[in-house]
Every structure is written in structure tokens, then in C-alpha cells.
Design an enzyme around this catalytic site. Structure first.
Site, PDB file in Angstrom:
ATOM      1  CG  HIS A  80      -1.688   1.204   1.513  1.00  0.00           C
ATOM      2  ND1 HIS A  80      -3.051   1.266   1.357  1.00  0.00           N
ATOM      3  CD2 HIS A  80      -1.311   2.433   1.958  1.00  0.00           C
ATOM      4  CE1 HIS A  80      -3.478   2.472   1.680  1.00  0.00           C
ATOM      5  NE2 HIS A  80      -2.434   3.208   2.051  1.00  0.00           N
ATOM      6  CD  GLU A  81       2.065   3.599   3.729  1.00  0.00           C
ATOM      7  OE1 GLU A  81       2.441   4.680   3.224  1.00  0.00           O
ATOM      8  OE2 GLU A  81       0.994   3.480   4.345  1.00  0.00           O
ATOM      9  CG  HIS A  84       0.494   6.164  -0.593  1.00  0.00           C
ATOM     10  ND1 HIS A  84      -0.635   6.742  -1.080  1.00  0.00           N
ATOM     11  CD2 HIS A  84       0.127   5.532   0.545  1.00  0.00           C
ATOM     12  CE1 HIS A  84      -1.656   6.471  -0.263  1.00  0.00           C
ATOM     13  NE2 HIS A  84      -1.217   5.722   0.733  1.00  0.00           N
ATOM     14  CG  ASP A 177      -4.143   6.941   2.066  1.00  0.00           C
ATOM     15  OD1 ASP A 177      -3.174   7.660   2.369  1.00  0.00           O
ATOM     16  OD2 ASP A 177      -4.093   5.708   1.997  1.00  0.00           O
TER      17      ASP A 177
HETATM   18 ZN   LIG Z   1      -2.235   5.215   2.413  1.00  0.00          ZN
END
Ligand SMILES: [Zn+2]
Length: 404
Positions: A80-81, A84, A177
Site C-alpha cells: 500500500h505504501e 503511494h 488518504d
Molecule cells: Zn495510504
């Protein structure tokens, strides 16, 4: 945050583990392991996992499955990171590191994007990756033979949790987010700082609601997350307001220029230095030797010398040579960040080894006041030019007239 250490890197981004993460991993393993019977129902109903809780909870199996699911969950958080991070890098915002800690993951951007489209895409990339990880886990679950019910359980759990994680992150609770997405959308039609303030207010409301709910449920993790959303929203809003105000303002615009800065020589005796400090009311001086900056001497340094020996010792004996300096072309906001990081009140402004000025926290705050009240940075620059020379010492963070 606590101490963190590096475990490796992905796409050139260092992945770090915070010590707090090592505490939470066994807790998660235990939580999942002890709730297998509760989880089997929803997993069967939502994903058609076809699981039997009887064989999954036999012997020490729950703890092994709990640990595997917990590790899988944090792998999902790293991905997930990474989502980003890769989008951020693509738009030219470097990533310091990805850190796993007690509340999940953190991708540290060195610069905040101020283009709303960039922020929107960076913010949304994480939840998109989580949804994809969820779908991937589900597809894998479908192909794993049903006799490997342990693997089916872990994959079904990860499918559900990654999608839930994406949903949770999309709550409009800045700086989560969803809150960043909200800010990006708000920033389409208004200044960035204003958009941040609105998003931060919404974030704080969410944090309060979440904290209250966590309190009623006695859910420590939820209370913790609410706390960090609140702190994060306040801190980032303040930071954004400052950097918006200081936009385009450099150190040389607001510093006290070199000619107005009083200096001492390394050969001056401590007795003479103290006398000057009292008569000129400075508690610190840059030390110059043949036009070159060689150190900084403060009242504290001078007082270390025994009164009877103050004629025998010179500035060079007690001055500090480890100096915090900044260039005249650096941004005013960088100067403020540096002072905050090192806990000091002044920076020496140096260009090519020469002392060209001095910038204090007071200079920055005065400039900020002027910018806020006049709405223009030009007024702050003019005021800095007209100002009386700064009668305060560099670097030691003391109040300006500390010993009247
Ligand atoms: Zn996030």
C-alpha cells in the site's frame, strides 16, 4: 516515534521497521488466532471460502495461522505504501523511506505536493493497491486446493482485510488518504493553505468521533489512531500555513545583513568579551579571524572560565566550532525547520565560507506577522531592510535581552 531499523529496500526505497511494530505483530497474531471461529462465518459468507472452524482451531494451528495472517497483513501495508511512493516518485517527489510502525505504514515524502492532481493520484494509489492485493488474495484462494484449509483461511482473511483497509484509509480524515483526496479536491478552487485548513478541521472532527467511539468500545488501537490523526492534522495544517506564507521568501530577504552583525576576534580575552557582552547586550558573537568565520562564542562558553583566569584565556579557547549555518538563497521555511530540528534560535548565514548575515527565529516571526497583516511578502522584505540591526546573539536560542 521509537527507534527504527532498516530491513531492506524495494525500488531503491529503504524499508524500515519501527520497534513499536515488533510489539504489535505478536498482538495481531494473537488477536487473529483467537478469533478464527468468529472469522470463519463472515469469510464463508462473503467469499465462499468453505472453511470448517474445527480443523483450523486444532492444537497450536490458530497461532501459526494468526502469525502468517499478521505477517501477510503487514506485507499488504508495505505494498500500500509502495503504491503511494511509486506514484510520488513518478511525479518527482523523493521518498525518504517506508516505515512500519504500531499503526501500520508510513511513506515519508521529503516534499509535500502542492499540485492537487499530484496529491490526488499519490493519495489514491495506496488504497487502489490494497484493493488489488485483496483481489489477488481472493483469486489465489480460489485456486488453492480445499484440503489446504490453512492457506485458504489466510488468503480469505487477507482478501477481506486489504479491501477493508482501503475503505478505512479512504475516510476523509486528514492526514489519512481519504483526507488527502479531500484536500486535493478542495484545492482545485482555492489556495492550498485554505484547502489544508478545511481538510484538517474535518480530519479533527473525525478523530474526535473515532476517539469517542474507541473509548466507548474500549478499543485502544482506535483511540491511538484517532490521537495520531488529530496530532497529524493540526501539525500539517500549521506547517502548510507557514510554508504558504513564506512562499518565495529567502533567508537573505529577512536576515540581518553581514555589515550589521557584530563579531569578535579569536584573540580577544574572555574578560574583554564579557565586558562587550554587558555593554552591547549580546549573549553571543560570531568569531571572525581575518575576515573568515571560525566559530561562535556564547555567554555560557565564557562563564565556563573561572573569574580569576578570564584575562589569561581567549575566545578561541572556549568558542564552539561546530556551527549551524544556512545559505542566503535557502528558503525562509528551511531556516525555520532547521532551527526547530536543532532546538536553536539563530542560524549563521554563510556563503562560500564567508559570514554574510544572521537569521533569528524572531526575524522569521516578525516577517510572518507582516506577511499575515499586509498579505504581501514584499512588505516583509522592506521591513527587514529598514530594521535596526539585530541586537541579539546567534545560535544559542536565548531570549534577546535575557539578562537585563
Ligand atoms: Zn495510504
Amino acid at each position: 516515534m521509537f527507534k527504527s531499523f532498516r530491513i531492506g529496500s524495494l525500488f531503491g526505497i529503504p524499508i524500515k521497521l519501527d520497534v513499536s511494530f515488533l510489539l504489535i505483530l505478536p498482538v495481531f497474531a494473537w488477536l487473529i488466532g483467537s478469533q478464527i471461529e468468529l472469522l470463519v462465518g463472515p469469510l464463508n459468507a462473503v467469499l465462499g471460502a468453505g472453511l470448517e472452524s474445527g480443523s483450523l482451531t486444532a492444537g497450536y494451528r490458530p497461532w501459526v495461522l494468526g502469525l502468517l495472517a499478521a505477517i501477510g497483513l503487514f506485507v499488504g501495508v508495505v505494498l500500500h505504501e509502495l503504491g503511494h511512493s511509486l506514484v510520488a516518485i513518478r511525479y518527482g517527489y523523493p521518498i525518504d523511506s517506508i516505515t512500519l510502525w504500531i499503526f501500520g505504514g508510513l511513506a515519508q515524502l521529503t516534499d509535500q505536493p502542492e499540485d492537487w492532481k499530484h496529491e490526488l493520484l499519490i493519495a489514491i494509489a495506496g488504497p487502489i493497491v490494497s484493493v488489488l492485493v485483496g483481489i489477488g488474495s481472493y483469486l489465489l484462494m480460489l485456486v488453492v486446493p480445499t484440503q489446504f484449509d490453512g492457506a485458504v483461511f489466510v488468503l480469505a482473511y487477507l482478501a477481506l482485510l486489504n479491501v477493508a483497509l482501503a475503505g478505512f484509509n479512504m475516510l476523509p480524515a486528514f492526514p489519512m488518504d481519504g483526507g488527502r483526496v479531500l484536500r486535493a479536491l478542495l484545492a482545485r478552487g482555492r489556495p492550498f493553505a485554505q484547502a489544508t485548513q478545511i481538510a484538517a478541521e474535518v480530519g479533527k472532527l473525525f478523530a474526535l468521533a473515532m476517539g469517542l467511539f474507541g473509548l466507548l468500545q474500549l478499543n485502544v488501537i482506535l483511540i491511538g489512531i484517532a490521537f495520531f490523526i488529530y496530532i497529524g492534522a493540526s501539525g500539517e495544517a500549521q506547517q502548510t500555513v507557514l510554508s504558504a506564507a513564506f512562499e518565495g521568501v529567502t533567508v537573505s530577504d529577512i536576515m540581518t545583513a553581514g555589515d550589521d552583525v557584530d563579531v569578535v576576534s579569536p584573540d580577544d580575552s574572555i574578560a574583554d568579551l564579557l565586558e562587550r557582552m554587558f555593554s552591547e547586550r549580546h549573549t553571543g558573537y560570531p568569531v571572525m579571524d581575518d575576515g573568515r568565520l571560525v566559530g561562535l562564542v556564547t555567554l555560557t562558553d565564557a562563564r565556563e572560565v573561572d573569574p580569576v583566569e578570564r584575562d589569561a584565556y581567549v575566545v578561541e579557547d572556549v568558542m564552539s566550532t561546530d556551527l549551524e549555518t544556512i545559505g542566503p538563497d535557502a528558503e525562509a521555511m528551511d531556516a525555520l525547520n532547521r532551527m526547530q530540528r536543532h532546538g536553536i534560535g539563530r542560524l549563521l548565514v554563510v556563503e562560500g565560507g564567508d559570514l554574510v548575515g544572521l537569521i533569528s527565529r524572531t526575524d522569521l516571526m516578525t516577517a510572518l506577522d507582516i506577511i499575515r497583516s499586509s498579505g504581501s511578502t514584499e512588505a516583509a522584505k522592506r521591513a527587514a531592510d529598514d530594521r535596526e540591526p539585530d541586537r541579539s546573539p546567534p545560535g544559542d536560542g536565548r531570549p534577546e535581552r535575557g539578562w537585563e
